[in-house]
Design a protein around this motif. Sequence first.
Motif, PDB file in Angstrom:
ATOM      1  N   SER A 253       6.557   8.247  10.019  1.00  0.00           N
ATOM      2  CA  SER A 253       6.804   7.033   9.242  1.00  0.00           C
ATOM      3  C   SER A 253       5.564   6.152   9.201  1.00  0.00           C
ATOM      4  O   SER A 253       5.274   5.512   8.178  1.00  0.00           O
ATOM      5  CB  SER A 253       7.990   6.263   9.823  1.00  0.00           C
ATOM      6  OG  SER A 253       7.698   5.763  11.128  1.00  0.00           O
ATOM      7  N   GLN A 254       4.815   6.127  10.307  1.00  0.00           N
ATOM      8  CA  GLN A 254       3.571   5.369  10.329  1.00  0.00           C
ATOM      9  C   GLN A 254       2.541   5.979   9.379  1.00  0.00           C
ATOM     10  O   GLN A 254       1.829   5.267   8.658  1.00  0.00           O
ATOM     11  CB  GLN A 254       3.008   5.303  11.752  1.00  0.00           C
ATOM     12  CG  GLN A 254       3.800   4.430  12.704  1.00  0.00           C
ATOM     13  CD  GLN A 254       3.184   4.383  14.085  1.00  0.00           C
ATOM     14  OE1 GLN A 254       3.383   5.269  14.909  1.00  0.00           O
ATOM     15  NE2 GLN A 254       2.402   3.343  14.334  1.00  0.00           N
ATOM     16  N   VAL A 255       2.469   7.310   9.386  1.00  0.00           N
ATOM     17  CA  VAL A 255       1.536   8.004   8.488  1.00  0.00           C
ATOM     18  C   VAL A 255       1.917   7.741   7.034  1.00  0.00           C
ATOM     19  O   VAL A 255       1.056   7.441   6.191  1.00  0.00           O
ATOM     20  CB  VAL A 255       1.522   9.512   8.786  1.00  0.00           C
ATOM     21  CG1 VAL A 255       0.714  10.252   7.714  1.00  0.00           C
ATOM     22  CG2 VAL A 255       0.953   9.787  10.168  1.00  0.00           C
ATOM     23  N   ASP A 256       3.209   7.851   6.722  1.00  0.00           N
ATOM     24  CA  ASP A 256       3.661   7.628   5.340  1.00  0.00           C
ATOM     25  C   ASP A 256       3.334   6.215   4.877  1.00  0.00           C
ATOM     26  O   ASP A 256       2.892   5.998   3.745  1.00  0.00           O
ATOM     27  CB  ASP A 256       5.167   7.882   5.233  1.00  0.00           C
ATOM     28  CG  ASP A 256       5.533   9.343   5.434  1.00  0.00           C
ATOM     29  OD1 ASP A 256       4.625  10.194   5.328  1.00  0.00           O
ATOM     30  OD2 ASP A 256       6.729   9.631   5.707  1.00  0.00           O
ATOM     31  N   GLY A 257       3.569   5.245   5.756  1.00  0.00           N
ATOM     32  CA  GLY A 257       3.264   3.867   5.393  1.00  0.00           C
ATOM     33  C   GLY A 257       1.774   3.649   5.181  1.00  0.00           C
ATOM     34  O   GLY A 257       1.362   2.933   4.268  1.00  0.00           O
ATOM     35  N   PHE A 258       0.965   4.311   6.013  1.00  0.00           N
ATOM     36  CA  PHE A 258      -0.486   4.193   5.892  1.00  0.00           C
ATOM     37  C   PHE A 258      -0.966   4.770   4.562  1.00  0.00           C
ATOM     38  O   PHE A 258      -1.801   4.173   3.865  1.00  0.00           O
ATOM     39  CB  PHE A 258      -1.154   4.910   7.061  1.00  0.00           C
ATOM     40  CG  PHE A 258      -2.643   4.778   7.091  1.00  0.00           C
ATOM     41  CD1 PHE A 258      -3.251   3.629   7.571  1.00  0.00           C
ATOM     42  CD2 PHE A 258      -3.461   5.815   6.639  1.00  0.00           C
ATOM     43  CE1 PHE A 258      -4.636   3.508   7.606  1.00  0.00           C
ATOM     44  CE2 PHE A 258      -4.836   5.701   6.657  1.00  0.00           C
ATOM     45  CZ  PHE A 258      -5.427   4.542   7.146  1.00  0.00           C
ATOM     46  N   VAL A 259      -0.421   5.939   4.191  1.00  0.00           N
ATOM     47  CA  VAL A 259      -0.812   6.583   2.934  1.00  0.00           C
ATOM     48  C   VAL A 259      -0.378   5.743   1.739  1.00  0.00           C
ATOM     49  O   VAL A 259      -1.096   5.649   0.732  1.00  0.00           O
ATOM     50  CB  VAL A 259      -0.221   8.008   2.860  1.00  0.00           C
ATOM     51  CG1 VAL A 259      -0.449   8.621   1.481  1.00  0.00           C
ATOM     52  CG2 VAL A 259      -0.835   8.891   3.936  1.00  0.00           C
ATOM     53  N   GLN A 260       0.780   5.119   1.810  1.00  0.00           N
ATOM     54  CA  GLN A 260       1.223   4.252   0.720  1.00  0.00           C
ATOM     55  C   GLN A 260       0.290   3.057   0.554  1.00  0.00           C
ATOM     56  O   GLN A 260       0.023   2.609  -0.566  1.00  0.00           O
ATOM     57  CB  GLN A 260       2.651   3.775   0.981  1.00  0.00           C
ATOM     58  CG  GLN A 260       3.704   4.865   0.813  1.00  0.00           C
ATOM     59  CD  GLN A 260       5.108   4.366   1.116  1.00  0.00           C
ATOM     60  OE1 GLN A 260       5.311   3.185   1.418  1.00  0.00           O
ATOM     61  NE2 GLN A 260       6.086   5.256   1.052  1.00  0.00           N
ATOM     62  N   GLN A 261      -0.227   2.548   1.669  1.00  0.00           N
ATOM     63  CA  GLN A 261      -1.157   1.431   1.606  1.00  0.00           C
ATOM     64  C   GLN A 261      -2.502   1.846   1.000  1.00  0.00           C
ATOM     65  O   GLN A 261      -3.231   1.006   0.443  1.00  0.00           O
ATOM     66  CB  GLN A 261      -1.382   0.848   2.999  1.00  0.00           C
ATOM     67  CG  GLN A 261      -0.160   0.133   3.573  1.00  0.00           C
ATOM     68  CD  GLN A 261      -0.387  -0.361   4.988  1.00  0.00           C
ATOM     69  OE1 GLN A 261      -1.489  -0.252   5.529  1.00  0.00           O
ATOM     70  NE2 GLN A 261       0.651  -0.916   5.605  1.00  0.00           N
ATOM     71  N   MET A 262      -2.837   3.126   1.104  1.00  0.00           N
ATOM     72  CA  MET A 262      -4.081   3.618   0.514  1.00  0.00           C
ATOM     73  C   MET A 262      -4.028   3.608  -1.012  1.00  0.00           C
ATOM     74  O   MET A 262      -5.063   3.529  -1.680  1.00  0.00           O
ATOM     75  CB  MET A 262      -4.378   5.048   1.001  1.00  0.00           C
ATOM     76  CG  MET A 262      -4.808   5.125   2.454  1.00  0.00           C
ATOM     77  SD  MET A 262      -4.863   6.857   3.057  1.00  0.00           S
ATOM     78  CE  MET A 262      -6.013   7.606   1.869  1.00  0.00           C
TER      79      MET A 262
END
Length: 262
Positions: free
Chosen positions: A212-221
């Motif tokens: 979930s942290q990775v997904d959120g990080f990628v969305q912020q990119m």
Amino acid sequence: MAEVYGSERPRRRRGRGLRIVVLTLLVFLIVGVVVLDRFSNSYAENVIAEKVATEVANQKAESSRPVVTIAGVPFLTQVVAGKYEEIQIELPDFKAQTGTGETIRMDLLDIRARDVKAPLSALRGQGDVVAGSVTGTGTIDYQLLADATGQKDLKLAEKDGKLVGSGVLAITQTQEFPVSASADLKVADGRVQVRFSDVSTPGLTVNPLIQSQVDGFVQQMAFELDVPKLPLNLVIQELQPLPEGLRFTFGASDVNLAAAGV
């Protein structure tokens, strides 16, 4: 017999002299026409360059002095026919602001107007100058592109023909892991939309919480970027990741160059 030969020799010399004079005049005539053709070509290129520079300024954009090249030799025959093969307009150090305030910079915006039709009256400021097609290309450096997104730690690069984004994900205060993903590029309503997929997290053991942290990080990119208004009514058509930067291709058809400022 001596009198006959003696009377012919001056005629032959006069004949040779006449041919030399005619050939000399022809050479001067050809050189004069070539010089006039090149002078007219250069004059027209300078006029167009000044008008393009004015248009760029009117759009609140910036560039070094435009470099204009009218293709085709001879130039004067194109003027008489009212048809021009191609007009190339180079805008070095092009800068323009988007509607949201970001500055887009290109080392060179290369514009080509093809199948240009212009009657003689257009050279006196009367009548239309219409290009069947106009294309433009420019490349934005990846660092400049990343800066324009406003995302401080975002890195962009080309890999295997694709745009790749990367950053560092902080799992805890002491644990950081690199994250990279391939970009999906899309152009819609004059905006470049960039979303990321095919995520790579080397060295990171993924569990549901970490995922979930990775997904959120990628969305912020992900980001969107406005394309500024360009000369000659050009609109963005294609994006191509290259090693040196993201190549933008612009286009327009049936452009009235006179109405657009040229």
